[in-house]
Design a protein around this motif. Sequence first.
Motif, mmCIF file in Angstrom:
data_model
loop_
_atom_site.group_PDB
_atom_site.id
_atom_site.type_symbol
_atom_site.label_atom_id
_atom_site.label_comp_id
_atom_site.label_asym_id
_atom_site.label_seq_id
_atom_site.Cartn_x
_atom_site.Cartn_y
_atom_site.Cartn_z
ATOM 1 N N TRP A 77 34.080 39.664 43.694
ATOM 2 C CA TRP A 77 33.236 39.534 42.505
ATOM 3 C C TRP A 77 33.459 38.205 41.787
ATOM 4 O O TRP A 77 32.646 37.816 40.945
ATOM 5 C CB TRP A 77 33.531 40.673 41.518
ATOM 6 C CG TRP A 77 33.091 42.017 42.001
ATOM 7 C CD1 TRP A 77 32.030 42.299 42.811
ATOM 8 C CD2 TRP A 77 33.705 43.274 41.701
ATOM 9 N NE1 TRP A 77 31.945 43.649 43.048
ATOM 10 C CE2 TRP A 77 32.962 44.274 42.367
ATOM 11 C CE3 TRP A 77 34.809 43.651 40.941
ATOM 12 C CZ2 TRP A 77 33.286 45.629 42.283
ATOM 13 C CZ3 TRP A 77 35.140 44.986 40.857
ATOM 14 C CH2 TRP A 77 34.381 45.966 41.523
ATOM 15 N N HIS A 95 29.962 42.090 36.464
ATOM 16 C CA HIS A 95 29.196 40.893 36.121
ATOM 17 C C HIS A 95 28.550 41.009 34.734
ATOM 18 O O HIS A 95 28.426 40.012 34.018
ATOM 19 C CB HIS A 95 28.119 40.639 37.177
ATOM 20 C CG HIS A 95 28.661 40.374 38.538
ATOM 21 N ND1 HIS A 95 29.491 39.306 38.816
ATOM 22 C CD2 HIS A 95 28.509 41.036 39.725
ATOM 23 C CE1 HIS A 95 29.827 39.313 40.103
ATOM 24 N NE2 HIS A 95 29.239 40.361 40.664
ATOM 25 N N GLU A 147 37.181 42.121 33.312
ATOM 26 C CA GLU A 147 36.076 42.640 34.131
ATOM 27 C C GLU A 147 36.573 43.697 35.104
ATOM 28 O O GLU A 147 35.877 44.684 35.374
ATOM 29 C CB GLU A 147 35.398 41.485 34.864
ATOM 30 C CG GLU A 147 34.582 40.589 33.936
ATOM 31 C CD GLU A 147 33.939 39.420 34.657
ATOM 32 O OE1 GLU A 147 34.237 39.234 35.858
ATOM 33 O OE2 GLU A 147 33.139 38.705 34.032
#
Length: 499
Positions: A77, A95, A147
Amino acid sequence: MPSAESTPTRAHEPDPVKPTSDDPVAAAGSELIGGPVGRRALIGTSWWTPVRIVALVAIGMFALGLIQKAPCYNGGWFFGATTQYTHACYSDIPHLYQGRGFADGLVPYFDKLPGDMDYLEYPVLTGVFMEVAGWLTPGSGSIQDQEQWYWMVNAGMLMACAAVIAVCVARTHARRPWDGLLVALAPAFALTATINWDLLAVALTAAAMLMWSRGRSLAFGILLGLATAAKLYPVFLLGPLFVLCWRAGKWRDFGKAAGGAVVAWLVVNLPVMLFAFDGWSKFYRFSQERGVDFGSFWLIMAQNSSDPLTTDSVNTLATLLVVVCAAGVAVLALTAPRRPRFAQLAFLIVAAFILTNKVYSPQYVLWLVPLAVLARPKWRDFLIWQACEVAYFLGIWMYLAYTMSGDAHKGLPADGYHWAIGVHLLGTLYLCGVVVRDILMPERDVVRQAGDDDPSGGVLDGAEDVFVLGAAAHPPRHASHFDGPQVDWGKQDTADRSL
């Protein structure tokens, strides 16, 4: 309180349907764990009830889906242009933590976002879900750490949704709890569960279906309204329900369901609509303005045309197509020799929306999984469809890898991706065709072969028809020769449908 003597009792409590006894594919698959259940097996005498087993299997498969995302969690990612595609482990969740302002503490719908997307493009209840996950995410460490935490927090919340879905499906058809294993073991379910936040709407819809099966019309409506506040597709279920209630004359129950849905949707949406209209309306404006996108037959047409249709033209044609399909479902409901089961029509209308829509993201398969299990709980047909969806899941990521790899051309070119889209479309159409056949030839419906009418139908189960068209106005007859068990139609005893 009535006395024991005056309370009606059942002469015979129907046994749960064992899939290893009436489904050849389930019987063959059971050889991995010891073979089909024997006729002397003691069912219901252990803590390991079917519903508990289904829930644990669903959690286990969900965990395997998390493991499948490990290559992305550990770097895909964040590093490399195509790693998250070549490993098929992409997820929107990490994201959008920064991309939609959660990392900066922005309030969805009220605070404008920097960049191309000015407001959060998700319905309000999904936005609340995302915001709660943001509150639970530690704000310390690097943005990559945050994240990763945000994805894990969402994964935990979505796992709870997955368990709710499996349990609700297992309990909707009281005599068929093992059908919940189809949801729990669905490979496309595990692969797509953490791509986006769709499981919230799917869980609320599954809970609504359970409430309707128990005759709780208002609770069904409230849950369906909440589901529609999380994703648009659940509102389509009111269409088939309207037609079925029309055929059975159950207007009061439909009114309670529709009223509950409207009120629940307004309770969630109205505060944001009044105080942050631009942010609230972003989802609807984005859906309208969005061009032809991944997964649809419209994309195949656009990429093979020198003069593709405009977005407005596609919007109009897609709307017309889904209206035509809805009209077809309504005609089918009113003319079928036996009133269709609610789950059958619910599956068909959502599938029609998916097939005609201008975009098909891979996680949209989650919308159909519980409805497909309730509509056609046959392992062979379900696995054929799932194989097609897994092929599409791999196809879209390989296509994105191809488009993102520049001259290296790693992945699947456009022509190959078009074939993957075709496989998805054909698999869904196949399952739709089997469900339509079951409606026109109810003796082939595996749910009704034991004499049941509509175990997920609630007040519709065993109800008399008051309005029918065409062949439905005549006594039902078998559409063709069938060697299997014949259905013993007729009203069930009221006690058999009690809670």
